[in-house]
Design an enzyme around this catalytic site. Sequence first.
Site, mmCIF file in Angstrom:
data_model
loop_
_atom_site.group_PDB
_atom_site.id
_atom_site.type_symbol
_atom_site.label_atom_id
_atom_site.label_comp_id
_atom_site.label_asym_id
_atom_site.label_seq_id
_atom_site.Cartn_x
_atom_site.Cartn_y
_atom_site.Cartn_z
ATOM 1 N N HIS A 80 47.209 -32.185 7.553
ATOM 2 C CA HIS A 80 47.410 -31.637 8.908
ATOM 3 C C HIS A 80 46.617 -32.420 9.953
ATOM 4 O O HIS A 80 46.241 -31.868 10.984
ATOM 5 C CB HIS A 80 47.036 -30.150 8.966
ATOM 6 C CG HIS A 80 47.608 -29.352 7.838
ATOM 7 N ND1 HIS A 80 48.871 -28.799 7.876
ATOM 8 C CD2 HIS A 80 47.107 -29.058 6.607
ATOM 9 C CE1 HIS A 80 49.119 -28.180 6.731
ATOM 10 N NE2 HIS A 80 48.057 -28.328 5.936
ATOM 11 N N SER A 133 45.862 -55.374 28.510
ATOM 12 C CA SER A 133 46.518 -54.639 29.589
ATOM 13 C C SER A 133 46.509 -55.514 30.837
ATOM 14 O O SER A 133 45.604 -56.321 31.036
ATOM 15 C CB SER A 133 45.761 -53.336 29.851
ATOM 16 O OG SER A 133 45.930 -52.927 31.187
ATOM 17 N N LYS A 139 41.126 -53.369 27.686
ATOM 18 C CA LYS A 139 42.032 -52.803 26.686
ATOM 19 C C LYS A 139 42.405 -53.764 25.560
ATOM 20 O O LYS A 139 42.492 -54.965 25.724
ATOM 21 C CB LYS A 139 43.342 -52.340 27.362
ATOM 22 C CG LYS A 139 43.211 -51.166 28.277
ATOM 23 C CD LYS A 139 43.116 -49.802 27.602
ATOM 24 C CE LYS A 139 44.068 -49.553 26.479
ATOM 25 N NZ LYS A 139 45.118 -48.609 26.836
ATOM 26 N N GLU A 184 53.024 -50.542 17.235
ATOM 27 C CA GLU A 184 53.895 -49.674 18.039
ATOM 28 C C GLU A 184 55.355 -50.106 17.914
ATOM 29 O O GLU A 184 56.258 -49.264 17.820
ATOM 30 C CB GLU A 184 53.459 -49.700 19.513
ATOM 31 C CG GLU A 184 52.118 -49.010 19.757
ATOM 32 C CD GLU A 184 51.585 -49.268 21.166
ATOM 33 O OE1 GLU A 184 52.318 -49.023 22.136
ATOM 34 O OE2 GLU A 184 50.431 -49.723 21.290
#
Length: 497
Positions: free
Chosen positions: A156, A277, A283, A290
């Site tokens: 979970h 970024s 970043k 992704e």
Amino acid sequence: MREKERMDIRGPRLKKQSDEALEFTSSMAADGRIARRVIEVNMAHMAALVKSKEVGADTGAKCLKFLARASSKISSDTRSEDFHQQLEQDAVDSLGVETAGFLNYGKSRNDQVATAIRMELRSAIIGFVEAIAGLQRALLKQAARQGGTMLPGYTHLQRAQPVTLAHHFLAHFDALQRDADRALQLYDRVNLSPMGSAAMAGTSVKIDRRYVAGLLGFSGLVRNAMDGVSSRDVAVEALSCMTMAMLDASRLAEELILWSSAEFGFIELSDAYAASSSIMPQKKNAVVAEMVRAKAGSVIGDLVAACAILKALPYSYNLDLQEVTPHLWRAVDDATTSLRLLSGMVGSVSIRPKATRSAAAGGNSTAVALANYLASHAGVSFRQAHSIVGELVRISEKSRKPLQAVAASKLTEVSSKFGRKVELDDDTVGGLLDPEAFLANIFTEGGANPRRIQTELSARRRDLASTESSLSGLGSSLKTSERKLNAVSSGMAREVN
Ligand code: ARG
């Protein structure tokens, strides 16, 4: 020499097709993928025609010479229904219809395309399984390097129990092994030749189907001629294999994304697989992972599209079947590329063992060890022991102290509340709850005990070796049949002047 007759192989039955209709129905844009296979199918078919004397040696030789030189490049300015038609038209333009007009004797685009797809799919499966094996190798490398590193196992997405990195990575390895096994099993169903099915009824032309199949490297025939041209179940099965592997890959990708976030801080991705970024100078984004996660969605889409196109399609050939094929190649490419990129990411990731260990050790993650001990040594049933330890955890959290600090002193009182009076000293409790001891006490086969790592790694190395030997067997048998086809065809082409 007589002027060669120039004729349009569309024939006189129909007048010219509208440009828009031709563009809408043409598969030229997608046929590049199977063009080389279409040429090979034509060669094998012509060789069979010559062998059974359906076509004279001289005609056959000219056709085979043409095919040996034919280009599989699709030019963007040729307007044809498909590469099958284009190839025949080119042959007619170049050899004349008296000769090239035998190319399609006893075959149809229907059996030809089904065969070409199966041939290309064989190579695609090999590439796909190689990519799976590459990812497995990367997982194994990390498991061998830092396998004993402790990290939390989650349920979970809540920290649950300590495990080892080897345990976690080998879980992914095993799922990928099933993906590889599935694809290799599918290979046997793909590796059957539809040639000789002709349009769907078979043909009166004397074609030795097994001879053609052998020249094209198939291990047997799609038996029924109507099945041969109508079915695309191997495409759907390949798409589901790609889908399953992408579901597995996307779960691993998702973990890499989570683990590389500051919230987890478990890993540092190699810069080679990250992006910056355009506005936030600090970043580092896990963009490759992704994209893998997203490509899984595209591959699922390709599977669903193929199923939707095939559903309720009457037998035998319908042009709808043409629309299935691009989904197959798109999925093959997306899945294979994703797996390759993911291998690179996994192979180059650096693990932060301090962070993973401290996350694994916190949160009373070893509480079940105390409950198990009460059941095995104090005659308390596991359910009662679960309640006793649950109550101790409640006390520990309320007092903001770890379970080790409260368990021994509160055990007598809490266990009495549940009708069992148990006493344990601090050392015993500390020993049970210690995360290293927790792992070392795992008894079961396939569990996370670090002592098992070497055995588990060896078993996976054997799995990989077996995949690799299957792949090299398939690869070399494809090469052998390619050589044989070329030898037979150039032998026949040479026989005459
Ligand atoms: N372009 C077709 C395909 O990709 C080849 C078969 C065409 N057959 C036909 N009867 N129009 O499926």
